[in-house]
Design a protein around this motif. Structure first.
Motif, PDB file in Angstrom:
ATOM      1  N   LEU A  78     -54.673 -22.914   5.506  1.00  0.00           N
ATOM      2  CA  LEU A  78     -53.771 -22.164   7.059  1.00  0.00           C
ATOM      3  C   LEU A  78     -55.325 -21.939   8.222  1.00  0.00           C
ATOM      4  O   LEU A  78     -56.643 -21.275   7.927  1.00  0.00           O
ATOM      5  N   PHE A  81     -46.616 -21.247  11.545  1.00  0.00           N
ATOM      6  CA  PHE A  81     -48.052 -21.154  11.404  1.00  0.00           C
ATOM      7  C   PHE A  81     -48.762 -22.771  11.968  1.00  0.00           C
ATOM      8  O   PHE A  81     -47.368 -23.319  11.196  1.00  0.00           O
ATOM      9  N   VAL A  85     -38.700 -28.571  12.156  1.00  0.00           N
ATOM     10  CA  VAL A  85     -39.548 -28.607  12.842  1.00  0.00           C
ATOM     11  C   VAL A  85     -40.514 -30.540  13.162  1.00  0.00           C
ATOM     12  O   VAL A  85     -40.008 -30.522  12.512  1.00  0.00           O
ATOM     13  N   LEU A  98     -54.339 -28.197   2.388  1.00  0.00           N
ATOM     14  CA  LEU A  98     -54.372 -27.591   2.968  1.00  0.00           C
ATOM     15  C   LEU A  98     -54.923 -26.031   3.096  1.00  0.00           C
ATOM     16  O   LEU A  98     -54.341 -25.283   2.309  1.00  0.00           O
ATOM     17  N   TYR A 157     -51.652 -25.116  10.222  1.00  0.00           N
ATOM     18  CA  TYR A 157     -51.949 -26.067   8.470  1.00  0.00           C
ATOM     19  C   TYR A 157     -52.912 -27.267   8.563  1.00  0.00           C
ATOM     20  O   TYR A 157     -52.167 -27.748   9.697  1.00  0.00           O
ATOM     21  N   GLN A 215     -55.476 -30.353   7.284  1.00  0.00           N
ATOM     22  CA  GLN A 215     -55.875 -30.665   6.049  1.00  0.00           C
ATOM     23  C   GLN A 215     -56.575 -31.814   6.030  1.00  0.00           C
ATOM     24  O   GLN A 215     -56.355 -32.666   6.927  1.00  0.00           O
ATOM     25  N   LEU A 263     -41.375 -22.891   4.045  1.00  0.00           N
ATOM     26  CA  LEU A 263     -42.269 -23.177   4.851  1.00  0.00           C
ATOM     27  C   LEU A 263     -41.673 -24.761   5.178  1.00  0.00           C
ATOM     28  O   LEU A 263     -40.973 -25.456   3.897  1.00  0.00           O
ATOM     29  N   PHE A 309     -42.338 -27.633   7.162  1.00  0.00           N
ATOM     30  CA  PHE A 309     -43.045 -28.363   8.172  1.00  0.00           C
ATOM     31  C   PHE A 309     -42.738 -29.220   8.835  1.00  0.00           C
ATOM     32  O   PHE A 309     -41.825 -29.978   8.881  1.00  0.00           O
ATOM     33  N   GLY A 310     -43.384 -29.710  10.376  1.00  0.00           N
ATOM     34  CA  GLY A 310     -43.508 -30.856  10.776  1.00  0.00           C
ATOM     35  C   GLY A 310     -44.305 -31.910   9.686  1.00  0.00           C
ATOM     36  O   GLY A 310     -44.595 -31.736   9.029  1.00  0.00           O
ATOM     37  N   LYS A 311     -43.825 -33.105  10.970  1.00  0.00           N
ATOM     38  CA  LYS A 311     -44.675 -34.484  10.378  1.00  0.00           C
ATOM     39  C   LYS A 311     -45.820 -34.445  10.187  1.00  0.00           C
ATOM     40  O   LYS A 311     -46.612 -35.699   9.496  1.00  0.00           O
ATOM     41  N   PHE A 365     -50.629 -29.899  10.649  1.00  0.00           N
ATOM     42  CA  PHE A 365     -48.943 -29.331  10.165  1.00  0.00           C
ATOM     43  C   PHE A 365     -48.562 -28.092  10.729  1.00  0.00           C
ATOM     44  O   PHE A 365     -49.178 -27.073  10.496  1.00  0.00           O
TER      45      PHE A 365
END
Lengths: 111, 114
Positions: free
Chosen positions: B46, B34, B4, B44, B36, B38, B102, B104-106, B90
């Motif tokens: 949703l 998704f 991602v 985290l 998310y 934070q 999941l 995740f992207g950075k 995210f």
């Protein structure tokens, strides 16, 4: 509203020591996960757990790591001999269908 | 392997500005997508999710995202941001893994100036 809880919020340990990170998933959830986030990097999947066994694990989850669900509520991540590079935020998550709910995380600092 | 990509590392906006955060994924099969969020000092949460059906999904707090399959994208949008939207966002995808792990992207840090 039910939520995932994690203890401790911050753990400081010496390199080579064992640590156990604890999670209490949401009570009716069936799938459990651990993720970690090294400072400044992305959240990475470690392991998933279902029906009292590991269902999937990443390359990060080597022999130094183990997970356990010792009773009906807790879900633990053990690191047998911590290394400096294990310093990270560790997140527990649980789900019953398609949405994972995350705990607040445990910040692990290895000195 | 799935991955991602989130294009922006840090976005700074003034209140009432419009927001679009980019997310691209690499996986050719069926995916669940998704976003998310934070908030500072929190866990985290949703924002929204896409499994199937209408590619424009609406989430909490006025956020929406559009799934464009041909572009492998799932960009997050909000017409008018507020100071309280300051957080890290995210994008994540599941697909292929049997238990929906999941990826995740950075993350994109959003700072909203009052």
């Amino acid at each position: 509203e039910p939520e995932v809880t994690q203890t401790p919020s911050h753990q400081v340990t010496q390199m080579g020591q064992e640590v156990i990170l604890r999670c209490v998933p949401i009570s009716n959830h069936l799938y459990f996960y651990w993720y970690r986030q090294i400072l400044g990097q992305k959240v990475e999947f470690l392991v998933s757990f279902y029906n009292n066994e590991i269902s999937e694990k990443s390359e990060i989850f080597d022999d130094q790591f183990s997970v356990e669900r010792p009773d009906g509520s807790n879900f633990t991540l053990k690191i047998r001999s911590t290394k400096l590079e294990d310093s990270a935020m560790y997140f527990c998550a649980s789900k019953v269908s398609n949405e994972q709910f995350f705990g607040p995380g445990t910040r692990l600092t290895v000195l | 392997a799935q991955s991602v990509s989130q294009h922006n590392h840090h976005v700074i906006l003034s209140e009432a500005a419009s927001l679009e955060l980019g997310c691209n994924y690499s996986y050719g099969g069926t995916v669940n997508l998704f976003w998310y969020v934070q908030y500072p000092g929190q866990h985290l949460q949703l924002l929204l999710k896409y499994f199937s059906g209408d590619p424009l999904v609406k989430g909490i707090k006025g956020f929406e995202a559009e799934f464009i399959k041909s572009k492998f994208s799932f960009n997050l949008r909000k017409p008018s941001v507020q100071w309280s939207d300051t957080a890290e966002y995210f994008c994540a995808v599941t697909g292929g893994g049997s238990q929906g792990n999941l990826i995740f992207g950075k993350g994109t840090k959003l700072s909203v100036k009052p």
